[in-house]
Design a protein around this motif. Structure first.
Motif, PDB file in Angstrom:
ATOM      1  N   ASP A 133       7.178   3.304  -4.444  1.00 47.41           N
ATOM      2  CA  ASP A 133       7.133   3.832  -3.076  1.00 47.41           C
ATOM      3  C   ASP A 133       7.670   2.851  -2.051  1.00 47.41           C
ATOM      4  N   GLY A 134       8.039   1.637  -2.502  1.00 50.55           N
ATOM      5  CA  GLY A 134       8.629   0.669  -1.592  1.00 50.55           C
ATOM      6  C   GLY A 134       7.649  -0.249  -0.898  1.00 50.55           C
ATOM      7  N   ALA A 135       6.428  -0.329  -1.394  1.00 51.44           N
ATOM      8  CA  ALA A 135       5.431  -1.198  -0.773  1.00 51.44           C
ATOM      9  C   ALA A 135       5.737  -2.659  -1.055  1.00 51.44           C
ATOM     10  N   SER A 136       5.545  -3.497  -0.062  1.00 50.46           N
ATOM     11  CA  SER A 136       5.769  -4.928  -0.224  1.00 50.46           C
ATOM     12  C   SER A 136       4.608  -5.552  -0.983  1.00 50.46           C
ATOM     13  N   PRO A 137       4.798  -6.754  -1.563  1.00 48.98           N
ATOM     14  CA  PRO A 137       3.685  -7.417  -2.267  1.00 48.98           C
ATOM     15  C   PRO A 137       2.459  -7.605  -1.381  1.00 48.98           C
ATOM     16  N   TRP A 138       2.686  -7.959  -0.106  1.00 48.72           N
ATOM     17  CA  TRP A 138       1.551  -8.124   0.794  1.00 48.72           C
ATOM     18  C   TRP A 138       0.833  -6.804   1.023  1.00 48.72           C
ATOM     19  N   ARG A 139       1.592  -5.715   1.180  1.00 48.41           N
ATOM     20  CA  ARG A 139       0.988  -4.393   1.381  1.00 48.41           C
ATOM     21  C   ARG A 139       0.210  -3.968   0.140  1.00 48.41           C
ATOM     22  N   ILE A 140       0.741  -4.268  -1.025  1.00 47.34           N
ATOM     23  CA  ILE A 140       0.039  -3.925  -2.271  1.00 47.34           C
ATOM     24  C   ILE A 140      -1.273  -4.689  -2.370  1.00 47.34           C
ATOM     25  N   PHE A 141      -1.221  -5.967  -2.022  1.00 45.41           N
ATOM     26  CA  PHE A 141      -2.452  -6.760  -2.077  1.00 45.41           C
ATOM     27  C   PHE A 141      -3.484  -6.249  -1.082  1.00 45.41           C
ATOM     28  N   TRP A 142      -3.060  -5.982   0.149  1.00 45.47           N
ATOM     29  CA  TRP A 142      -4.002  -5.619   1.210  1.00 45.47           C
ATOM     30  C   TRP A 142      -4.547  -4.192   1.041  1.00 45.47           C
ATOM     31  N   SER A 143      -3.727  -3.290   0.557  1.00 43.30           N
ATOM     32  CA  SER A 143      -4.124  -1.875   0.507  1.00 43.30           C
ATOM     33  C   SER A 143      -4.612  -1.420  -0.862  1.00 43.30           C
ATOM     34  N   ILE A 144      -4.265  -2.156  -1.926  1.00 43.50           N
ATOM     35  CA  ILE A 144      -4.638  -1.717  -3.271  1.00 43.50           C
ATOM     36  C   ILE A 144      -5.533  -2.739  -3.967  1.00 43.50           C
ATOM     37  N   ARG A 145      -5.035  -3.950  -4.118  1.00 41.66           N
ATOM     38  CA  ARG A 145      -5.798  -4.957  -4.865  1.00 41.66           C
ATOM     39  C   ARG A 145      -7.122  -5.311  -4.185  1.00 41.66           C
ATOM     40  N   LEU A 146      -7.053  -5.624  -2.899  1.00 44.71           N
ATOM     41  CA  LEU A 146      -8.252  -6.089  -2.207  1.00 44.71           C
ATOM     42  C   LEU A 146      -9.365  -5.047  -2.186  1.00 44.71           C
ATOM     43  N   PRO A 147      -9.103  -3.780  -1.842  1.00 41.07           N
ATOM     44  CA  PRO A 147     -10.210  -2.798  -1.877  1.00 41.07           C
ATOM     45  C   PRO A 147     -10.820  -2.616  -3.265  1.00 41.07           C
ATOM     46  N   LEU A 148     -10.012  -2.746  -4.310  1.00 41.10           N
ATOM     47  CA  LEU A 148     -10.517  -2.528  -5.655  1.00 41.10           C
ATOM     48  C   LEU A 148     -11.375  -3.688  -6.169  1.00 41.10           C
ATOM     49  N   ILE A 149     -11.255  -4.848  -5.546  1.00 38.81           N
ATOM     50  CA  ILE A 149     -12.061  -5.984  -5.995  1.00 38.81           C
ATOM     51  C   ILE A 149     -13.207  -6.288  -5.026  1.00 38.81           C
ATOM     52  N   PHE A 150     -13.501  -5.387  -4.085  1.00 39.44           N
ATOM     53  CA  PHE A 150     -14.626  -5.597  -3.169  1.00 39.44           C
ATOM     54  C   PHE A 150     -15.945  -5.859  -3.904  1.00 39.44           C
ATOM     55  N   PRO A 151     -16.273  -5.094  -4.966  1.00 38.25           N
ATOM     56  CA  PRO A 151     -17.529  -5.400  -5.680  1.00 38.25           C
ATOM     57  C   PRO A 151     -17.572  -6.818  -6.236  1.00 38.25           C
TER      58      PRO A 151
END
Length: 304
Positions: free
Chosen positions: A197-215
């Motif tokens: 979808d064209g997401a940048s590495p920073w966008r992937i980290f902030w919008s995907i990785r970080l929410p999934l590792i909140f626990p």
């Protein structure tokens, strides 16, 4: 069909339950019980109710030292929370990047200090930071930063922060590995879809990785809280039981040590020591309960 009692479960659980009961549960409850007693000058022990707690919190002789240790412990924890965990998160994010050369070596080197004795770590850093024979002054002068050098461990304003940063350096590998493991568990399909979808590495980290590792971040936070309010070895190894200079590094662990065992002119008291230990237990208990009530429930709803 007749069901038989699962004796095999009892057999396998019995050793663990026995060890936990003897070395954890019984000492805990006996400490709680002892905090409600007091020792007379003749050595007789009698029930005193909440007298020890009133003395600890209300008597100036005890309360000033207790609240000073509590405040120092809180600062010790906050430094870990604001320095150790964000750096651990950043290191985990970097090490989880695909194609990073030497990632295994970096993980090993960062985690290695965690395996060393706290006493050894404290002694080594005391030598490094010593104004007389330490190498830190020469190291800073080499980079033109000699003006920053000071007797950090000998000043009331900087001793606690310095010790907290030493502790951060030693134990940063634990949150790094926990967060790193959580990031590895994220499905690759999500990351690949974001790339498409064209997401940048920073966008992937902030919008995907970080929410999934909140626990996992919540788990790291509560482990940091429990570990810091049980801290003792580093302060004792570097600054002694008095938490010098002038009690600037005195935390609940060293305060409990002096109260229970006695130190120099202070006479030890098992009942007052048990009272301090009970207060430490209550602080940790209410901190963990507050986390589960205010944070863990929201994380659970967020995942659902």
């Amino acid at each position: 069909m007749r069901r038989t009692f699962p004796w095999h479960i009892v057999v396998f659980l019995a050793p663990a339950v026995l060890i936990y009961t003897v070395f954890s549960a019984y000492p805990l409850f006996d400490t709680l019980r002892l905090s409600f007693f007091t020792d007379s000058t003749s050595g007789e022990r009698s029930f005193a109710g909440l007298t020890n707690f009133i003395t600890l919190l209300g008597d100036d002789t005890w309360s000033d030292a207790f609240w000073n240790a509590m405040w120092n412990n809180t600062k010790f924890f906050i430094i870990h929370l604001l320095v150790q965990n964000p750096i651990g998160l950043a290191l985990a994010a970097l090490l989880s990047l695909k194609g990073l050369k030497g990632a295994r070596t970096y993980r090993t080197l960062i985690f290695l200090p965690t395996l060393l004795s706290v006493v050894i770590i404290g002694f080594i850093w005391q030598l490094i930071l010593s104004p007389l024979w330490g190498v830190s002054e020469g190291f800073l002068e080499f980079f033109g930063l000699g003006f920053l050098f000071d007797a950090w461990l000998g000043k009331e304003s900087t001793a606690l922060v310095t010790l907290a940063l030493i502790s951060v350096w030693q134990f940063i590998g634990i949150p790094m590995m926990l967060i790193y493991a959580a990031m590895l568990s994220i499905p690759d399909d999500l990351i690949e879809a974001a790339h498409v979808d064209g997401a940048s590495p920073w966008r992937i980290f902030w919008s995907i990785r970080l929410p999934l590792i909140f626990p996992t971040l919540g788990l790291v936070t509560i482990l940091t809280f429990v570990g810091n309010f049980n801290a003792f070895e580093l302060i004792y190894a570097v600054k002694g039981a008095l938490g010098g200079p002038n009690f600037a590094t005195d935390i609940l662990g060293t305060f409990f040590y002096r109260t229970f065992f006695g130190y120099q002119s202070q006479i030890g008291s098992a009942t007052m020591g048990a009272t301090v230990a009970t207060m430490m237990f209550l602080v940790i208990l209410f901190g963990v309960m507050a986390y589960f009530y205010f944070i863990q429930r929201r994380l659970t709803r967020y995942q659902l």
